[in-house]
Structures are given as C-alpha cells and as structure tokens.
Design a protein around this motif. Structure first.
Motif, PDB file in Angstrom:
ATOM      1  N   GLY A 275       0.815  -1.201   0.000  1.00  0.00           N
ATOM      2  CA  GLY A 275       0.000   0.000   0.000  1.00  0.00           C
ATOM      3  C   GLY A 275       0.851   1.254   0.000  1.00  0.00           C
ATOM      4  O   GLY A 275       1.920   1.296  -0.618  1.00  0.00           O
ATOM      5  N   LEU A 276       0.370   2.263   0.730  1.00  0.00           N
ATOM      6  CA  LEU A 276       1.011   3.573   0.775  1.00  0.00           C
ATOM      7  C   LEU A 276       1.636   3.764   2.152  1.00  0.00           C
ATOM      8  O   LEU A 276       0.928   3.810   3.170  1.00  0.00           O
ATOM      9  N   TRP A 277       2.980   3.864   2.193  1.00  0.00           N
ATOM     10  CA  TRP A 277       3.712   4.050   3.455  1.00  0.00           C
ATOM     11  C   TRP A 277       3.822   5.532   3.774  1.00  0.00           C
ATOM     12  O   TRP A 277       4.248   6.330   2.933  1.00  0.00           O
ATOM     13  N   VAL A 278       3.455   5.910   4.993  1.00  0.00           N
ATOM     14  CA  VAL A 278       3.592   7.286   5.469  1.00  0.00           C
ATOM     15  C   VAL A 278       4.268   7.233   6.833  1.00  0.00           C
ATOM     16  O   VAL A 278       3.703   6.698   7.797  1.00  0.00           O
ATOM     17  N   GLY A 279       5.505   7.758   6.930  1.00  0.00           N
ATOM     18  CA  GLY A 279       6.245   7.721   8.176  1.00  0.00           C
ATOM     19  C   GLY A 279       5.833   8.818   9.133  1.00  0.00           C
ATOM     20  O   GLY A 279       5.316   9.866   8.730  1.00  0.00           O
ATOM     21  N   GLU A 280       6.058   8.570  10.402  1.00  0.00           N
ATOM     22  CA  GLU A 280       5.838   9.577  11.438  1.00  0.00           C
ATOM     23  C   GLU A 280       7.006  10.561  11.469  1.00  0.00           C
ATOM     24  O   GLU A 280       8.080  10.309  10.929  1.00  0.00           O
ATOM     25  N   ASP A 281       6.792  11.684  12.144  1.00  0.00           N
ATOM     26  CA  ASP A 281       7.837  12.684  12.318  1.00  0.00           C
ATOM     27  C   ASP A 281       8.686  12.284  13.515  1.00  0.00           C
ATOM     28  O   ASP A 281       8.443  12.704  14.646  1.00  0.00           O
ATOM     29  N   ILE A 282       9.687  11.430  13.263  1.00  0.00           N
ATOM     30  CA  ILE A 282      10.540  10.952  14.341  1.00  0.00           C
ATOM     31  C   ILE A 282      11.970  11.392  14.083  1.00  0.00           C
ATOM     32  O   ILE A 282      12.361  11.682  12.954  1.00  0.00           O
ATOM     33  N   GLU A 283      12.754  11.448  15.135  1.00  0.00           N
ATOM     34  CA  GLU A 283      14.152  11.863  15.042  1.00  0.00           C
ATOM     35  C   GLU A 283      15.030  10.630  14.977  1.00  0.00           C
ATOM     36  O   GLU A 283      14.943   9.732  15.839  1.00  0.00           O
ATOM     37  N   LEU A 284      15.872  10.566  13.945  1.00  0.00           N
ATOM     38  CA  LEU A 284      16.737   9.413  13.770  1.00  0.00           C
ATOM     39  C   LEU A 284      17.878   9.424  14.791  1.00  0.00           C
ATOM     40  O   LEU A 284      18.327  10.464  15.253  1.00  0.00           O
ATOM     41  N   ARG A 285      18.329   8.216  15.109  1.00  0.00           N
ATOM     42  CA  ARG A 285      19.479   7.995  15.995  1.00  0.00           C
ATOM     43  C   ARG A 285      19.292   8.610  17.372  1.00  0.00           C
ATOM     44  O   ARG A 285      20.216   9.113  17.982  1.00  0.00           O
ATOM     45  N   GLN A 286      18.065   8.553  17.873  1.00  0.00           N
ATOM     46  CA  GLN A 286      17.758   8.965  19.234  1.00  0.00           C
ATOM     47  C   GLN A 286      17.105   7.795  19.967  1.00  0.00           C
ATOM     48  O   GLN A 286      16.407   6.987  19.346  1.00  0.00           O
ATOM     49  N   PRO A 287      17.320   7.676  21.292  1.00  0.00           N
ATOM     50  CA  PRO A 287      16.709   6.571  22.034  1.00  0.00           C
ATOM     51  C   PRO A 287      15.194   6.543  21.841  1.00  0.00           C
ATOM     52  O   PRO A 287      14.532   7.582  21.845  1.00  0.00           O
ATOM     53  N   MET A 288      14.665   5.335  21.665  1.00  0.00           N
ATOM     54  CA  MET A 288      13.247   5.164  21.372  1.00  0.00           C
ATOM     55  C   MET A 288      12.716   3.972  22.154  1.00  0.00           C
ATOM     56  O   MET A 288      13.388   2.936  22.270  1.00  0.00           O
ATOM     57  N   ALA A 289      11.518   4.109  22.694  1.00  0.00           N
ATOM     58  CA  ALA A 289      10.925   3.043  23.498  1.00  0.00           C
ATOM     59  C   ALA A 289      10.195   2.041  22.612  1.00  0.00           C
ATOM     60  O   ALA A 289       9.672   2.375  21.536  1.00  0.00           O
TER      61      ALA A 289
ATOM     62  N   ASP B 249      13.238  -1.470  22.682  1.00  0.00           N
ATOM     63  CA  ASP B 249      13.954  -0.213  22.895  1.00  0.00           C
ATOM     64  C   ASP B 249      15.173  -0.182  21.975  1.00  0.00           C
ATOM     65  O   ASP B 249      15.855  -1.191  21.778  1.00  0.00           O
ATOM     66  N   GLY B 250      15.449   0.986  21.400  1.00  0.00           N
ATOM     67  CA  GLY B 250      16.594   1.090  20.503  1.00  0.00           C
ATOM     68  C   GLY B 250      16.619   2.411  19.775  1.00  0.00           C
ATOM     69  O   GLY B 250      16.188   3.433  20.317  1.00  0.00           O
ATOM     70  N   GLN B 251      17.117   2.393  18.539  1.00  0.00           N
ATOM     71  CA  GLN B 251      17.226   3.608  17.724  1.00  0.00           C
ATOM     72  C   GLN B 251      16.833   3.300  16.284  1.00  0.00           C
ATOM     73  O   GLN B 251      17.190   2.255  15.748  1.00  0.00           O
ATOM     74  N   VAL B 252      16.131   4.239  15.656  1.00  0.00           N
ATOM     75  CA  VAL B 252      15.927   4.203  14.217  1.00  0.00           C
ATOM     76  C   VAL B 252      17.107   4.925  13.578  1.00  0.00           C
ATOM     77  O   VAL B 252      17.385   6.074  13.903  1.00  0.00           O
ATOM     78  N   PHE B 253      17.810   4.254  12.665  1.00  0.00           N
ATOM     79  CA  PHE B 253      18.892   4.943  11.961  1.00  0.00           C
ATOM     80  C   PHE B 253      18.615   5.075  10.470  1.00  0.00           C
ATOM     81  O   PHE B 253      19.392   5.680   9.743  1.00  0.00           O
ATOM     82  N   GLY B 254      17.478   4.552  10.022  1.00  0.00           N
ATOM     83  CA  GLY B 254      17.116   4.716   8.625  1.00  0.00           C
ATOM     84  C   GLY B 254      15.646   4.442   8.403  1.00  0.00           C
ATOM     85  O   GLY B 254      15.060   3.575   9.059  1.00  0.00           O
ATOM     86  N   LEU B 255      15.042   5.204   7.497  1.00  0.00           N
ATOM     87  CA  LEU B 255      13.621   5.037   7.177  1.00  0.00           C
ATOM     88  C   LEU B 255      13.411   5.026   5.667  1.00  0.00           C
ATOM     89  O   LEU B 255      14.083   5.753   4.934  1.00  0.00           O
ATOM     90  N   ARG B 256      12.454   4.252   5.250  1.00  0.00           N
ATOM     91  CA  ARG B 256      12.040   4.225   3.855  1.00  0.00           C
ATOM     92  C   ARG B 256      11.391   5.556   3.497  1.00  0.00           C
ATOM     93  O   ARG B 256      10.587   6.101   4.258  1.00  0.00           O
ATOM     94  N   PHE B 257      11.757   6.119   2.315  1.00  0.00           N
ATOM     95  CA  PHE B 257      11.065   7.329   1.882  1.00  0.00           C
ATOM     96  C   PHE B 257      10.230   7.098   0.624  1.00  0.00           C
ATOM     97  O   PHE B 257       9.471   7.969   0.232  1.00  0.00           O
ATOM     98  N   ARG B 258      10.355   5.950  -0.013  1.00  0.00           N
ATOM     99  CA  ARG B 258       9.448   5.598  -1.096  1.00  0.00           C
ATOM    100  C   ARG B 258       8.076   5.313  -0.509  1.00  0.00           C
ATOM    101  O   ARG B 258       7.933   4.466   0.370  1.00  0.00           O
ATOM    102  N   ALA B 259       7.064   5.980  -0.993  1.00  0.00           N
ATOM    103  CA  ALA B 259       5.732   5.817  -0.418  1.00  0.00           C
ATOM    104  C   ALA B 259       5.109   4.474  -0.789  1.00  0.00           C
ATOM    105  O   ALA B 259       4.388   3.872   0.015  1.00  0.00           O
ATOM    106  N   MET B 260       5.362   3.992  -2.001  1.00  0.00           N
ATOM    107  CA  MET B 260       4.739   2.754  -2.435  1.00  0.00           C
ATOM    108  C   MET B 260       5.444   1.557  -1.805  1.00  0.00           C
ATOM    109  O   MET B 260       6.670   1.468  -1.834  1.00  0.00           O
ATOM    110  N   THR B 261       4.661   0.659  -1.225  1.00  0.00           N
ATOM    111  CA  THR B 261       5.240  -0.532  -0.602  1.00  0.00           C
ATOM    112  C   THR B 261       4.519  -1.773  -1.105  1.00  0.00           C
ATOM    113  O   THR B 261       3.365  -1.726  -1.528  1.00  0.00           O
ATOM    114  N   ARG B 262       5.223  -2.871  -1.025  1.00  0.00           N
ATOM    115  CA  ARG B 262       4.614  -4.178  -1.230  1.00  0.00           C
ATOM    116  C   ARG B 262       5.050  -5.063  -0.074  1.00  0.00           C
ATOM    117  O   ARG B 262       6.044  -4.771   0.625  1.00  0.00           O
TER     118      ARG B 262
END
Length: 331
Positions: free
Chosen positions: A260-274, A298-311
């Motif tokens: 479908g259509l991927w839409v990411g949240e406004d999150i900060e990369l490489r910061q502690p996350m629950a 618990d961990g960190q996001v260091f990369g996110l998909r920016f292509r909206a279309m997903t399978r």
C-alpha cells in the motif's frame, strides 16, 4: 621511499598525487575498462588508507564526498598513502541501480565480494579491486547510503576486532552508532576484517537528501569524518575528535506486512526510542490503515524508507538494538 609505487595503472612518487585505473577488462570495441583511482603518496611512511565509494550504483554520496576531500589533502604534508576509488561499480553507477542490471547472478557487489577472477561480471570487477587492495591496504572505509529507497543517518557497521573498532571510533564525535557485522566473504569491510585489517562500512544519505544544501551537507559530513580518521592515525596534522561513548548494537529489519502507501511519522533518527513507538502507517488505496509499524524493542531508528509505495516484504525501517555502551573503542 625513493622508488615509484605502483597501484593499478598509477605510478606515484613520494609527495605526489596521481590518477589512473584498476583494469577490469575490455569492452566490445576493444577499449580497456577500469575503476578510477587516485593515489596520494606522502613524503613519510604511514598507514595505507583506502576510501571506496558506490559499491552500490544508486549511492552517489561516496564519489561526491571524495570530491570534497581531495582538495583538503596535500601529499607534501601527508604521512602514508591515501587511495580513493570514487566508484567501485561502474555499470551500476551509470544506470543509477544498486547493481549491474545486466548481471542477474552476482547483482549485488556488496554481497559477493571479493568475487572470483573467472566468475560472473560483477564477480570479476570485485576481484580486480580486491587483488589491488589486498597488497596495498591497512585501513579501508566503504561508503554507503540508503540509495533510491531510504535515508540512513550516520551509522557504522564493523566486525568485533580491535582494528575495526578503532577505525570506527576514529570517524568522529557524531558517529557513535556502531552496529555489528561479520568477518569473512561478503563485503569489502568483512573480507578485510577477516584478514586482520581495520575495515568499516559507513552509512549516510539517500536520494531524498540530494537537493541543494542537503546533499552538500551529507558530503561534507563524510569528508570531515575521513579527515578525522587521518588525524587519528597521524596521516595529517591536527587533533582528532571522538565521541564520549559509542552505542554498539545490531540491526533489525522491519518489513512491510502489507502492500500500500507508506507514510512515516515525524521521528528523530538515531535517538533513544521506546518499544512500541509508532514509526508510520501503511494505507490501502481506500485510505484505510492496514498496518502500523512500531519499534519492536527499545533502541534507535537509523534509517527510514522514503518511497511511499510498498509491497509485502519491502524494507520499512533500519532499526538498531543497542546491546551495550562502550567507552573504549580508541586504544
């Protein structure tokens, strides 16, 4: 130090910088093909550092950051040898693809390195690089990014060896996420780590950050890190800077369970996350939410998909689980 040093087709004397290629075979017109290399040879002995870009052809941050770095190096003031390979995978780079689109068998150079002298097309290019680097290298930095589908923020992958961890720590204060990777066949970093050399893979960038000042900043951040490495090993003058501590972790791949259509949240990369933090949603074509992607632990996001279309099965997130915090990567 008085004899010419030969690397590929380059012949370089102390205090010189010379250009040439690593030969990779002829084309159908009988012309010799080659990987471009530039060799800076210092006037004094020191480490032999290689910086290689575009193992994946959709990752231009390597050649651009190398372009920014070379004017900052004076071979007359250098100790040791700097060898740069702006593009390792020429066929892929010309098409802007991850791998050589005509090679279905060894498509991904970063999975089949060091290749084979009598293998498929990408095998042979990888082997040509390896034959030269294995005899002339103490330290190796392989430059990567999210390419045409993701953005990755300052992350290092390296094996659990003193040589690799020291090189990771030398990248500078902003490079404090160091994920585990193996030693042995697969990638330049893993192969050279298995031979006892300092070798790392660094990740920064992606096609979504290639407009105006964004791409310049990514290139500058990488260039600054290379110079910090060279200061740490005494190759150039100046005081190296370091992180206070390093997060040593491992990667978890978060995949799409729906198309479908991927839409990411406004999150900060490489910061502690629950655990459970919402990373984004996948919508179907009727506008219904069909999957919520959340932090698995618990961990960190260091990369996110920016292509909206997903399978189903596509990459969504590069997630780091922090196994320990270290303060001793630098001896």
């Amino acid at each position: 130090m008085t004899d010419a040093l030969k690397i590929g087709t380059v012949s370089v004397m102390p205090g010189e910088a010379q250009r040439g290629v690593i030969p990779i075979g002829g084309d159908m017109y009988g012309r010799e093909r080659g990987l471009p290399i530039i060799v800076y040879r210092g006037v004094e002995d020191g480490p032999r550092l290689w910086i290689s870009g575009a193992t994946h052809g959709d990752e231009p941050e390597g050649p651009y950051s190398i372009n920014l770095t070379l004017p900052r190096i004076d071979p007359q003031e250098l100790k040791g040898i700097l060898v740069v390979v702006p593009v390792m995978n020429i066929e892929a780079f010309m098409r802007g693809d991850r791998g050589d689109p005509r090679d279905a068998f060894t498509y991904d150079m970063n999975r089949i390195y060091p290749g084979k002298p009598d293998g498929y097309a990408t095998d042979r290019v990888a082997w040509a690089h390896y034959e030269v680097v294995r005899d002339n290298c103490d330290l190796h930095i392989a430059i990567h990014s999210g390419g045409d589908h993701s953005f990755l923020d300052k992350t290092i992958f390296c094996a659990e060896t003193p040589e690799c961890l020291e090189l990771a720590g030398a990248m500078g204060p902003e490079w404090d996420l160091v994920n585990a990777s193996g030693a042995g066949p697969g990638s330049p970093a893993s192969v050279l780590a298995g031979e006892g050399r300092g070798a790392i893979t660094v990740e920064l960038g992606g096609w979504c950050r290639m407009l105006t000042s964004d791409f310049h900043q990514v290139g500058q951040d990488l260039s600054d890190a290379y110079l910090n490495v060279m200061r740490h090993y005494g190759m150039i003058d100046g005081k190296a800077r370091y992180a206070g501590t390093w997060n040593r972790g491992h990667q978890i791949a978060l995949l799409a369970d729906e198309s479908g259509l991927w839409v990411g949240e406004d999150i900060e990369l490489r910061q502690p996350m629950a655990k459970g933090t919402l990373l984004g949603r996948i919508y179907n074509l009727y506008g219904d939410v069909i999957q919520e992607v959340t932090a698995p632990v618990d961990g960190q996001v260091f990369g996110l998909r920016f292509r909206a279309m997903t399978r189903t099965g596509d990459w969504i997130c590069f997630y780091a689980v922090i196994d320990e915090v270290r303060d001793n990567l630098i001896p």
